[in-house]
Design a protein around this motif. Structure first.
Motif, short mmCIF file in Angstrom:
data_model
loop_
_atom_site.label_atom_id
_atom_site.label_comp_id
_atom_site.label_asym_id
_atom_site.label_seq_id
_atom_site.Cartn_x
_atom_site.Cartn_y
_atom_site.Cartn_z
N GLU A 71 0.88 -1.18 0.00
CA GLU A 71 0.00 0.00 0.00
C GLU A 71 0.91 1.21 0.00
N VAL A 72 0.84 2.01 -1.04
CA VAL A 72 1.71 3.18 -1.14
C VAL A 72 0.85 4.44 -1.06
N THR A 73 1.32 5.40 -0.29
CA THR A 73 0.64 6.70 -0.25
C THR A 73 1.63 7.77 -0.65
N THR A 74 1.22 8.59 -1.61
CA THR A 74 2.05 9.72 -2.02
C THR A 74 1.34 11.01 -1.61
N VAL A 75 1.98 12.13 -1.90
CA VAL A 75 1.37 13.40 -1.50
C VAL A 75 0.02 13.60 -2.20
N GLU A 76 -0.14 12.98 -3.37
CA GLU A 76 -1.44 13.10 -4.07
C GLU A 76 -2.56 12.43 -3.28
N GLY A 77 -2.19 11.54 -2.37
CA GLY A 77 -3.20 10.84 -1.59
C GLY A 77 -3.47 11.48 -0.24
N MET A 78 -2.91 12.67 -0.01
CA MET A 78 -3.00 13.27 1.31
C MET A 78 -4.24 14.14 1.50
#
Lengths: 161, 262
Positions: A71-78
């Motif tokens: 599961e990856v979270t980037t700044v676009e997912g914040m």
């Protein structure tokens, strides 16, 4: 080439990668999520920090194939589901926690990781945690202030001293 | 980076088989190896990633009272979970930065044996045992010089076992740009004597300061090492500090470690 699949910001993502493809390259070049920045490419600067299975990592120093199934979270997912800024992002805006903005994605991701493990950090703890995130504009004061504010603690308003 | 294939074995046995192939190299957390590959200082044709091997991860207490840490355990996990050995947990909590600690592993650090890394001091200072897929190696035999270890081709560090001292402390004088140890000293007091391991200083990599060990074994106080000094001969000398400066720092950091441990 290897086919990999992972969950990025809550959505299934997949692509063909070489062994040497970095997670940062996969995110930026394959998935076009260019919010993750590559500043130094030598794992010093922290502009590329993303979360893999909830932990902050430097995506320029992890192979994409190693993130397969994660599961990856980037700044676009914040941001919030309605598109409004998250508490941390809003605090960066309110407290002028960025100037050129290049380091900001990594700063936001590191801040989120910090507040998850330490919801009310002291100023010293914030500065210590940001050891691996370099900013060449702000002098860090307003970044620290933004993170303190995002944690719900009182901070003095930004003064133009 | 030159291109390479990546194997992601799920067991030690599969990893050993994969590393047995020509031009294959083990990949721990990658926090040193990946930057090295980017600089084209290494060109393996196959990387065998050890980070997906569950049996090589975790911290536990062995029946013999030793703390056992899997070779693929990250610094962050050691910092969080090695509560039975607080000095070691504290050391792990100051390696690199938080994101690096979430990837970098104890086995990777020891296999690389960087002359300025923290773990070699922690392992040698504790008199720990490095366990591989084929044997157990005492720390006194393991470290063989800068970036050199007793590991054979294709050998994998599966676990490290630490005897737990009565008192211990690690003091690191950080090089302000890289935050690596300019000099780091790990002091551990056991019932049978004191061990003092120094990283960052010698051109030969981590070493034991035997004069300080002898002095501290009879009197565990900072005063015991007052008259001792190390020569700058054979010490790393670069723009961050001369050999003489590092030699002096070893004494200072040893005193600080004794002070904090006592």
């Amino acid at each position: 080439m290897t086919k990999i699949e992972m969950n990025v910001n809550g959505r299934a993502a997949s692509g063909e990668v070489e062994g040497r493809t970095l997670l940062s390259s996969f995110l930026r070049d394959e998935l076009r999520l260019t919010g993750t920045h590559v500043g130094c490419d030598t794992s010093q600067c922290g502009a590329c920090v993303v979360h893999v299975n909830g932990e902050a990592v430097k995506s320029c120093t992890m192979l994409a194939v190693e993130a397969a199934g994660s599961e990856v979270t980037t700044v676009e997912g914040m941001a919030n589901a309605d598109g409004s800024l998250s508490v941390i992002q809003q605090a960066f805006q309110d407290h002028h926690g960025l100037q050129c903005g290049f380091c900001t994605p990594g700063m936001v991701m590191s801040a989120a990781a910090l507040l998850k493990e330490n919801p009310k950090p002291s100023e010293a703890e914030v500065r210590d945690y940001l050891e691996g995130n370099i900013c060449r504009c702000t002098g860090y004061h307003n970044i620290v202030k933004a993170i303190m504010a995002a944690s719900g603690q009182d901070v003095a308003p930004v003064a133009a001293e | 980076m030159y291109n390479f294939d990546v194997e992601t074995p799920g067991t030690v046995a599969d990893a050993v088989a994969a590393i047995g192939r020509d031009e294959a190299q083990a990949l721990g957390g990658g926090q040193t190896l990946i930057p090295t590959l980017k600089q084209r200082l290494a060109s393996p044709s196959v990387l065998v990633s050890l980070s997906g091997i569950a049996e090589m991860k975790g911290v536990c207490m062995g029946d013999d009272g030793r703390l056992c840490i899997g070779g693929a355990t990250t610094h962050a996990t050691v910092a969080r979970e090695a509560a039975q050995y607080p000095a070691l947990a504290a050391m792990a909590s100051h390696i690199g930065d938080p994101a690096v600690r979430n990837r970098g592993t104890i086995g990777g650090s020891l296999a690389n044996n960087d002359p300025s890394a923290c773990y070699p001091a922690g392992v040698l200072g504790s008199g720990a045992t490095v366990v591989t897929n084929t044997r157990e190696i005492a720390s006194d035999e393991y470290f063989q010089g800068m970036f050199d270890t007793a590991l054979e081709e294709g050998e994998i560090i599966t676990e490290v076992r630490f005897p737990i001292p009565e008192a211990a402390n690690y003091q690191k004088f950080v090089q302000p740009a890289s935050r690596f140890a300019l000099v780091g000293v790990f002091v551990a007091k056991f019932s049978g004597g004191v061990r003092v391991a120094v990283t960052g200083a010698s051109e030969e990599g981590v070493f034991r300061w035997s004069e300080a060990e002898a002095a501290l074994s009879s009197d565990f106080s900072t005063g015991a090492i007052d008259g001792l000094s190390l020569s700058g001969e054979g010490m790393i000398s670069d723009l961050h500090g001369t050999g003489a400066y590092r030699a002096h720092l070893v004494g200072v950091m040893t005193k600080r470690a004794v002070d904090a441990a006592a």
